[in-house]
Motif scaffolding. Structure first.
Motif, PDB file in Angstrom:
ATOM      1  N   ASN A 147       2.926   3.476  -5.558  1.00 16.54           N
ATOM      2  CA  ASN A 147       3.955   2.976  -4.648  1.00 16.54           C
ATOM      3  C   ASN A 147       3.844   1.452  -4.572  1.00 16.54           C
ATOM      4  N   GLN A 148       4.706   0.830  -3.789  1.00 23.10           N
ATOM      5  CA  GLN A 148       4.725  -0.635  -3.708  1.00 23.10           C
ATOM      6  C   GLN A 148       3.406  -1.184  -3.179  1.00 23.10           C
ATOM      7  N   GLU A 149       2.807  -0.480  -2.232  1.00 21.35           N
ATOM      8  CA  GLU A 149       1.513  -0.914  -1.688  1.00 21.35           C
ATOM      9  C   GLU A 149       0.430  -0.913  -2.774  1.00 21.35           C
ATOM     10  N   ASP A 150       0.421   0.143  -3.610  1.00 17.08           N
ATOM     11  CA  ASP A 150      -0.541   0.205  -4.713  1.00 17.08           C
ATOM     12  C   ASP A 150      -0.325  -0.943  -5.694  1.00 17.08           C
ATOM     13  N   LEU A 151       0.945  -1.197  -6.034  1.00 17.49           N
ATOM     14  CA  LEU A 151       1.253  -2.278  -6.978  1.00 17.49           C
ATOM     15  C   LEU A 151       0.836  -3.638  -6.419  1.00 17.49           C
ATOM     16  N   ASN A 152       1.115  -3.880  -5.149  1.00 13.72           N
ATOM     17  CA  ASN A 152       0.720  -5.151  -4.525  1.00 13.72           C
ATOM     18  C   ASN A 152      -0.794  -5.336  -4.549  1.00 13.72           C
TER      19      ASN A 152
END
Length: 175
Positions: free
Chosen positions: A115-120
């Motif tokens: 998800n976006q949190e993982d990517l960040n």
């Protein structure tokens, strides 16, 4: 291995220990039983049926074990006929059915996209190591395969005419 012989591993009073089971099937008994239960619930292919002559077909245990042995040991489908009495085409179909069913059953738990949190988090960590905007690294190379099965030589030979396998490595800051 006939169904009756195979069931000796699953009998509560079995002479085979947990270590024997793990050595033979490359997994613990409770993991195998969970896998068997999951695929039977989702895919009717893994339920035992009668053939046109009224004889029982391959048991769910036999089907799952043949597919797992092909994956774990790299066994050829032709060899399963000698040890399990299952034709090459049935073995290949069973392997395909098992893989498709495992993906269907477990994809949400084990094959989830970041998800976006993982990517960040990955981008921040990569920047800490001096790699701006990178979330991971993928590298591939051909590796000469010395002890290959001669039956697979054609499938794994490229333009060099030598059997090779492609080694892929995916890495992020924590793997």
């Amino acid at each position: 291995m006939s169904h009756a012989n195979l069931m000796n591993y699953f009998n509560p009073n079995s002479v085979y220990t947990e270590d024997d089971f793990k050595r033979c099937f490359r997994m613990r008994r409770h993991v195998f039983e969970r896998l068997l239960r999951d695929v039977q619930q989702v895919n009717p292919y893994f339920r035992q049926k009668l053939d046109r002559a009224g004889c029982a077909g391959f048991s769910p245990h036999q089907k799952v074990i043949v597919a797992l042995r092909m994956m774990a040991y790299g066994s050829l489908a032709d060899l399963m006929d000698e040890t399990h009495g299952m034709s090459k085409f049935t073995c290949l179909d069973t392997l395909q059915q098992l893989c498709d069913t495992i993906i269907q059953v477990h994809k949400d738990e084990y094959l989830c996209k970041p998800n976006q949190e993982d990517l960040n988090r990955l981008i921040r960590k990569a920047e800490d190591y001096g790699f701006r905007g990178m979330i991971g690294l993928l590298n591939c190379m051909h590796w000469d395969w010395k002890n290959y099965s001669t039956g697979w030589q054609g499938s794994f030979s490229g333009k060099s005419r030598k059997p090779t396998v492609v080694l892929k490595a995916v890495a992020s800051y924590d793997t």
